[in-house]
Write a protein that holds these residues in place. Structure first.
Motif, PDB file in Angstrom:
ATOM      1  N   LEU A   1     -40.102 -84.118  -8.739  1.00  0.00           N
ATOM      2  CA  LEU A   1     -40.081 -85.273  -9.638  1.00  0.00           C
ATOM      3  C   LEU A   1     -38.763 -85.398 -10.385  1.00  0.00           C
ATOM      4  CD1 LEU A   1     -43.637 -85.433 -11.239  1.00  0.00           C
ATOM      5  CD2 LEU A   1     -42.619 -86.983  -9.587  1.00  0.00           C
ATOM      6  N   SER A   2     -38.224 -84.278 -10.851  1.00  0.00           N
ATOM      7  CA  SER A   2     -37.001 -84.401 -11.656  1.00  0.00           C
ATOM      8  C   SER A   2     -35.831 -84.848 -10.784  1.00  0.00           C
ATOM      9  CB  SER A   2     -36.687 -83.087 -12.374  1.00  0.00           C
ATOM     10  OG  SER A   2     -36.304 -82.112 -11.450  1.00  0.00           O
ATOM     11  N   VAL A   3     -35.681 -84.221  -9.619  1.00  0.00           N
ATOM     12  CA  VAL A   3     -34.582 -84.641  -8.739  1.00  0.00           C
ATOM     13  C   VAL A   3     -34.879 -86.029  -8.170  1.00  0.00           C
ATOM     14  CG1 VAL A   3     -33.238 -84.075  -6.703  1.00  0.00           C
ATOM     15  CG2 VAL A   3     -34.034 -82.261  -8.195  1.00  0.00           C
ATOM     16  N   GLY A   4     -36.157 -86.253  -7.823  1.00  0.00           N
ATOM     17  CA  GLY A   4     -36.537 -87.545  -7.257  1.00  0.00           C
ATOM     18  C   GLY A   4     -36.248 -88.693  -8.212  1.00  0.00           C
ATOM     19  N   THR A   5     -36.533 -88.490  -9.490  1.00  0.00           N
ATOM     20  CA  THR A   5     -36.285 -89.553 -10.469  1.00  0.00           C
ATOM     21  C   THR A   5     -34.803 -89.902 -10.516  1.00  0.00           C
ATOM     22  OG1 THR A   5     -38.126 -88.766 -11.784  1.00  0.00           O
ATOM     23  CG2 THR A   5     -36.577 -90.216 -12.885  1.00  0.00           C
ATOM     24  N   TYR A   6     -33.985 -88.855 -10.541  1.00  0.00           N
ATOM     25  CA  TYR A   6     -32.541 -89.108 -10.574  1.00  0.00           C
ATOM     26  C   TYR A   6     -32.089 -89.853  -9.314  1.00  0.00           C
ATOM     27  CZ  TYR A   6     -27.584 -88.307 -10.124  1.00  0.00           C
ATOM     28  OH  TYR A   6     -26.248 -88.503  -9.923  1.00  0.00           O
TER      29      TYR A   6
ATOM     30  N   THR B   1     -41.690 -92.339 -11.738  1.00  0.00           N
ATOM     31  CA  THR B   1     -41.592 -90.899 -11.483  1.00  0.00           C
ATOM     32  C   THR B   1     -41.203 -90.151 -12.759  1.00  0.00           C
ATOM     33  OG1 THR B   1     -39.341 -91.258 -10.738  1.00  0.00           O
ATOM     34  CG2 THR B   1     -41.015 -91.097  -9.037  1.00  0.00           C
ATOM     35  N   GLY B   2     -40.369 -90.783 -13.601  1.00  0.00           N
ATOM     36  CA  GLY B   2     -39.997 -90.152 -14.872  1.00  0.00           C
ATOM     37  C   GLY B   2     -41.213 -89.960 -15.763  1.00  0.00           C
ATOM     38  N   THR B   3     -42.076 -90.969 -15.803  1.00  0.00           N
ATOM     39  CA  THR B   3     -43.295 -90.863 -16.594  1.00  0.00           C
ATOM     40  C   THR B   3     -44.193 -89.765 -16.032  1.00  0.00           C
ATOM     41  OG1 THR B   3     -43.137 -93.238 -16.917  1.00  0.00           O
ATOM     42  CG2 THR B   3     -45.202 -92.207 -17.559  1.00  0.00           C
ATOM     43  N   ALA B   4     -44.307 -89.713 -14.704  1.00  0.00           N
ATOM     44  CA  ALA B   4     -45.107 -88.666 -14.066  1.00  0.00           C
ATOM     45  C   ALA B   4     -44.557 -87.298 -14.446  1.00  0.00           C
ATOM     46  CB  ALA B   4     -45.094 -88.854 -12.551  1.00  0.00           C
TER      47      ALA B   4
END
Lengths: 145, 682
Positions: free
Chosen positions: B279-284, B255-258
């Motif tokens: 994506l940003s919150v999801g990655t965390y 997800t970080g790469t996405a």
């Protein structure tokens, strides 16, 4: 709504679902226990068996072919007259030296003709990530029965 | 000493709590004094958290067995390097390390982001405090590493560190991974702050871009180091097994790469805003999910960690975090509407969209596979598992799609391109790649995916190469006295973001080639040799010359001396010495593999054990065995192009470094941006 955007997502979602579905059907293995296998009594293929190695001898040969034979019992199974139900295991591969009496193992393979033919054998190391409390002896392999 | 450690932890936690509550009130009421003191509490909190970590390190170095945790994870015989790494040898210390790094990140962000809009920053403080406060709470009250042994007990020596963790990779792998994990709190916190403040321009993305890249770089390095550790230390000849623990680190990477790609679409086109928030919150949250997965024992893993109840606390945290984000996102739904539509599938934004969908597809499939035991039990009542074949079957085609998009994405035009232009840009590399695929299919028609993978990798490498060549040519046309290397450096220096990114792609393509080769054409053989016997594997002849027993301070080793010669001409290449170590203290047995690394392939020898010893003495003792007459069991692997996997990883990290150092490489550019930013602020 942006139709191009939404349709791209929908197409990918459908394709992905199909891929996951077919991969699951192709490779899912049911997780079973010794008790379940012996009660059902039927043959089952492509299963994962979590079990405990009994105190019977582990017979092993590397020549001419590689083979390990041992018996396993249920991890939580009932013990009647000092013995619970056991299943003989044949594993065609190298003897891992983590395989010892009383250890928990994960076997993958088929239950055929009353014995388990394992294609893969993994040993669980119960004490590996659970250091003892100070003053206690480190858990010895096989003594947590 | 004992009280100081606990005091530091509790103080850090209280400061974080103040940062959260005081900062929120300050931001809501626009109270400058409160906003400032909340920011100061973040710095002070970081100081106390780091100090607690330092105290734990001191306790390990001083063999202070008054602490349960020190006793459990170290002993007197351990070398100093592993005494420090023992801090993250167990859960309590790992979580303290996590919390301390997160506090340090928070503090650094507030220092560095001084020029950013105040309306955004005033909300960043409480969000960061809330995030690190949670981890400080867990480490101070649930998994306290400063717990002491019962009063009156004195221990002269400790239990010792798991020998598998006594490896140089394990000294740097966990902290590297944790820096990566915790670093993703920065974009997530700015995102939440943007939602809270309503400052929903792409400012939060620009400010956090470099932080995200740093986190991504560390996470990538951490994952590669983990693979390297598994390859060297576990003795099964591979580097990735789709184990839940590995997957836990891989999910946020995907997800970080996405996210790194999709933010470019928002910056350029004002699209994918909701997407980027997710994506940003999801990655965390996925980094936290990884902790939940490894600490809760919810899924069975061969090398999972201790089962504890602490894991569920993380699940609650994830639930609260998700609910908060969804609520905020609903509250701001009008502002998050896209500014433009996707006009054509033949455009860079479409390539990025598909890249994101492929990455998220891999992420979802991996998540599904990890959670499958739970999902299947809930759905059918019977527990079932999926193994590596599942992950490969679903993910490999998606990875191949990514390789293709990696070649196309950077060179296709924004908004709308045409077949004609595409033909001009990609025809040559596409045909060459296809030719390579056909060649491999001709050589071995059964390995379709490998052939496609090689072709696509070549395609991706060629697009990078053509872009570099074009840029160097243009540059030398302007300043013709420049040599090619100088021109290349200048090209990268002037557009670090673009050409650093190309280097990352190049590294990924190299890794793809290596992974394809080593997994498809791997030779794996179990052999059993008595001293004097020989066997042929691949291009090599292996002769067991000798077996000996070496005694060391904390372990006893059985060493096999294997002469490796070339099969064709019999020339001796090397004497390899795989070992089997039995550790004295906790009776663990480990494999020390020996590797012969060449650009073409790795020859990998692992000793599986001694035959008779294994059969007759199940307790592992080897005293009565005549080593010269006992068959030695060896696992031989030949992994083609393996070393290029690590080399590709280095290229990826080098490229990332160049992008991160954008401001440093182009000082004039960054000065302009600073003024622009301060103008926005004013």
């Amino acid at each position: 709504m942006n139709t191009k955007f939404v349709s791209a997502i929908l197409v990918v979602a459908v394709v992905l679902t199909a891929m996951i579905y077919s991969a699951v059907t192709a490779s899912a293995k049911a997780v079973v226990t010794v008790d379940e296998l012996t009660i059902e009594g039927s043959e089952r293929t492509r299963i994962r068996l979590g079990a405990r190695v009994t105190d019977d001898e582990i017979v092993y040969q590397s020549r001419p072919t590689r083979e390990v034979r041992f018996t396993v019992k249920d991890i939580k199974g009932q013990v009647i007259n000092g013995r619970g139900k056991t299943i003989p295991v044949v594993y065609e591969g190298s003897m891992p030296d983590t395989l010892k009496k009383g250890r928990d193992v994960i076997l993958e393979g088929d239950y055929v003709g009353g014995s388990f033919v394992a294609q893969s054998l993994m040993t669980q190391c119960p004490s590996k990530y659970e250091p003892p409390m100070p003053g206690e002896e480190a858990k010895q392999v096989g003594d947590y029965d | 000493m004992i009280d100081v450690g606990n005091f530091s932890l509790v103080a850090a936690w209280l400061l974080a709590a103040f940062g959260l509550i005081g900062g929120s009130i300050g931001a809501k009421k626009n109270n400058a004094a409160l906003i400032r003191s909340a920011a100061n509490s973040v710095h002070l909190c970081a100081f106390f958290a780091m100090f607690a970590l330092f105290l734990l390190a001191v306790a390990f170095v001083n063999h202070d067995y008054n602490y349960v945790y020190v006793w459990q994870n170290s002993n007197n015989a351990m070398p100093a390097m592993y005494l420090v790494s023992a801090i993250w040898g167990g859960m309590d210390g790992s979580l303290l390390l996590w919390a301390a790094i997160m506090c340090a990140f928070s503090s650094l962000v507030l220092f560095r982001a001084k020029g950013v809009q105040r309306d955004l920053m005033k909300w960043v403080t409480p969000v960061l405090s809330g995030a690190s406060g949670f981890f400080l709470f867990v480490t101070a009250f649930l998994t306290n590493p400063f717990r002491t042994v019962p009063v009156g007990r004195i221990f002269e020596d400790g239990n010792g560190l798991n020998p598998l963790l006594q490896n140089p990779s394990m000294v740097i792998h966990p902290p590297t991974l944790y820096i990566g994990f915790t670093g993703f709190v920065v974009p997530a916190a700015f995102c939440i702050a943007a939602l809270l403040s309503g400052e929903l321009s792409d400012n939060w993305i620009r400010v956090t871009r470099r932080w995200t890249l740093v986190a991504w770089g560390f996470l990538t390095a951490g994952i590669i180091l983990g693979g390297n550790w598994a390859y060297i230390e576990l003795g099964w000849g591979g580097f990735w097994a789709w184990d839940p623990v590995e997957n836990a680190s891989f999910l946020p990477w995907l997800t970080g790469t996405a996210y790194l790609h999709s933010v470019m679409v928002q910056e350029q086109k004002g699209m994918l805003k909701i997407w980027n928030v997710c994506l940003s919150v999801g990655t965390y949250l996925l980094t936290v999910f990884g902790t939940f997965l490894t600490r809760s024992g919810v899924v069975q893993s061969v090398h999972a960690f201790a089962e504890t109840d602490v894991g569920w606390v993380f699940l609650v945290y994830i639930g609260v975090g998700s609910a908060l984000t969804i609520g905020l996102f609903w509250y701001r739904r009008v502002e998050l509407r896209p500014e433009q539509k996707l006009e054509s599938y033949l455009s860079r934004e479409a390539a990025f969209l598909f890249n994101n969908l492929a990455l998220l597809g891999i992420c979802f499939a991996t998540f599904w596979g990890v959670m499958f035991p739970i999902i299947s039990e809930a759905a059918t009542g019977e527990k079932a598992v999926v193994g590596p074949p599942f992950f490969n079957q679903v993910n490999v085609p998606l990875f191949l799609a990514l390789l293709f998009l990696m070649g196309v994405g950077p060179l296709i035009a924004w908004r709308r391109s045409s077949i004609k232009v595409l033909r001009k840009t990609f025809l040559k590399s596409f045909l060459t790649g296809s030719a390579l695929t056909l060649l491999f299919l001709y050589l071995d028609p059964t390995r379709v995916l490998a052939a496609v993978s090689f072709g696509l990798s070549l395609f991706a490498i060629m697009t990078v190469e053509s872009e570099f060549r074009r840029a160097v040519k243009n540059r030398r046309a302007l300043c013709d006295e420049e040599s090619i290397p100088t021109a290349m450096v200048q090209v990268v220096r002037r557009k670090p973001r673009r050409y650093g990114g190309f280097l990352v792609h190049l590294g990924i393509a190299i890794m793809a080639v290596a992974i394809t080769a080593s997994s498809t054409y791997k030779i794996e053989k179990d052999i059993s040799l008595v001293v004097g016997e020989s066997v042929e594997v691949g291009r090599y002849g292996l002769t067991l010359q000798d077996v000996r027993k070496d005694k060391h301070a904390n372990y006893e080793a059985i060493v096999a001396e294997v002469a490796v010669s070339s099969k064709d001409d019999g020339v001796l290449l090397e004497v390899m010495q795989p070992e089997r170590r039995a550790y004295v203290v906790n009776e663990e047995v480990t494999t020390e593999v020996d590797l012969r690394i060449t650009p073409r392939e790795d020859l990998y020898l692992a000793m599986a054990g001694l035959d008779i010893a294994a059969a007759k003495n199940p307790d592992g003792s080897h005293q009565t065995i005549d080593l010269k007459k006992t068959p030695v069991l060896l696992k031989v692997f030949i992994n083609p192009l393996q070393v290029w996997l690590w080399f590709g990883g280095v290229v990826v990290l080098f490229g990332t470094l160049i992008v991160v150092c954008e401001g440093f490489l182009r000082p004039e550019y960054s000065a302009v941006r600073e003024t622009a930013d301060s103008r926005v602020k004013a």
